[in-house]
Design a protein around this motif. Structure first.
Motif, short mmCIF file in Angstrom:
data_model
loop_
_atom_site.label_atom_id
_atom_site.label_comp_id
_atom_site.label_asym_id
_atom_site.label_seq_id
_atom_site.Cartn_x
_atom_site.Cartn_y
_atom_site.Cartn_z
N THR A 6 0.84 -1.18 0.00
CA THR A 6 0.00 0.00 0.00
C THR A 6 0.88 1.24 0.00
O THR A 6 1.95 1.25 0.62
CB THR A 6 -0.95 0.03 1.22
N GLN A 9 -0.34 3.42 4.86
CA GLN A 9 0.16 2.66 5.99
C GLN A 9 -0.62 1.34 6.12
O GLN A 9 -1.80 1.27 5.78
CB GLN A 9 0.00 3.47 7.28
N SER A 10 0.08 0.34 6.59
CA SER A 10 -0.56 -0.95 6.86
C SER A 10 -1.02 -0.98 8.32
O SER A 10 -0.48 -0.25 9.16
CB SER A 10 0.42 -2.09 6.58
N ARG A 12 -4.44 -2.65 5.90
CA ARG A 12 -5.51 -2.06 5.12
C ARG A 12 -6.79 -2.88 5.33
O ARG A 12 -7.13 -3.75 4.54
CB ARG A 12 -5.15 -2.02 3.63
N GLY A 31 3.37 -1.08 4.17
CA GLY A 31 3.01 0.26 3.74
C GLY A 31 4.21 1.13 3.42
O GLY A 31 5.21 1.11 4.15
#
Length: 224
Positions: A6, A9-10, A12, A31
């Motif tokens: 992503t 940020q992780s 998701r 992320g």
């Protein structure tokens, strides 16, 4: 294990459950903005993405390449198949032995196959609305656009889809990975076919991961 990249940020939680329902395989999400000073890489224009607290930010285009390369480097070594969680154009990055799927390219191919000579209704993030028609016109007979916000801060998906249907759209595109299965179902209440990016990506990954042990080693920077 499937890698997910992503640009925000992780984790998701808006995307991963939809993919898990299709894949039935373990995933790991990394992320580009994990552990990064967000203010240093965002601005008034860029690619909109979700942060871990549910808010959104615009990642500057010039910052994206190095951030994503770092995210790729942080994927576990055993990950040989990964994908961007973004429908926009991404930089050419990668690492040796990793097959990196460009979700935007997959989506453009799908739209081109389905919307040729047809009127396509694009549900776009408000931040992308000004460029949505130009982006998708090469892949459809005609393009109509309406703003819809999967992050809950802007126009409603169902109303935007209904407006596009009233303008004569023959199928709808949800132009952001942030649109959930619930958003897909809301758009489908128009009675029109809906192109859902997570579904497109999930089935592409499933087709590849069925033969994951035979995926060839590719050179750094190569992707599909």
């Amino acid at each position: 294990m499937i890698g997910l990249l992503t640009i925000g940020q992780s984790p998701r939680p808006d995307i991963e459950p939809g993919l898990a329902a299709i894949l039935g395989a373990p995933t790991v999400c990394v992320g580009a903005l994990d552990g990064v000073d967000v203010d240093a890489v965002t601005g008034e224009s860029g690619i909109e993405t979700r942060l871990a607290d549910g808010s959104t930010a615009l990642v500057r285009h010039d910052a994206l390449g190095p951030l994503l390369q770092d995210a790729v480097d942080r994927l576990p070594a055993r990950v040989r198949l990964a994908a961007y969680l973004c429908t926009g154009s991404m930089p050419a990055i990668g690492r040796k032995g990793l097959l990196l799927l460009d979700t935007g390219a997959l989506l453009r191919g799908t739209v081109g196959a389905l919307a040729d000579r047809r009127r396509l209704g694009v549900l776009s993030l408000p931040s992308d609305l000004d460029t949505a028609r130009e982006c998708w016109s090469p892949y459809a007979g005609e393009v109509r656009c309406a703003a819809a916000d999967p992050y809950g801060e802007g126009p409603d998906v169902r109303r935007a889809g209904a407006a596009l249907a009233a303008e004569g759209a023959e199928l709808l595109l949800l132009d952001c990975m942030g649109f959930t299965a619930g958003d897909r179902d809301a758009a489908a209440r128009t009675g029109l076919p809906v192109i859902w990016p997570t579904g497109v990506l999930g089935h592409a990954i499933a087709a590849l991961s069925a033969t994951e042990k035979t995926v060839p080693v590719i050179g750094e920077g190569e992707r599909v």
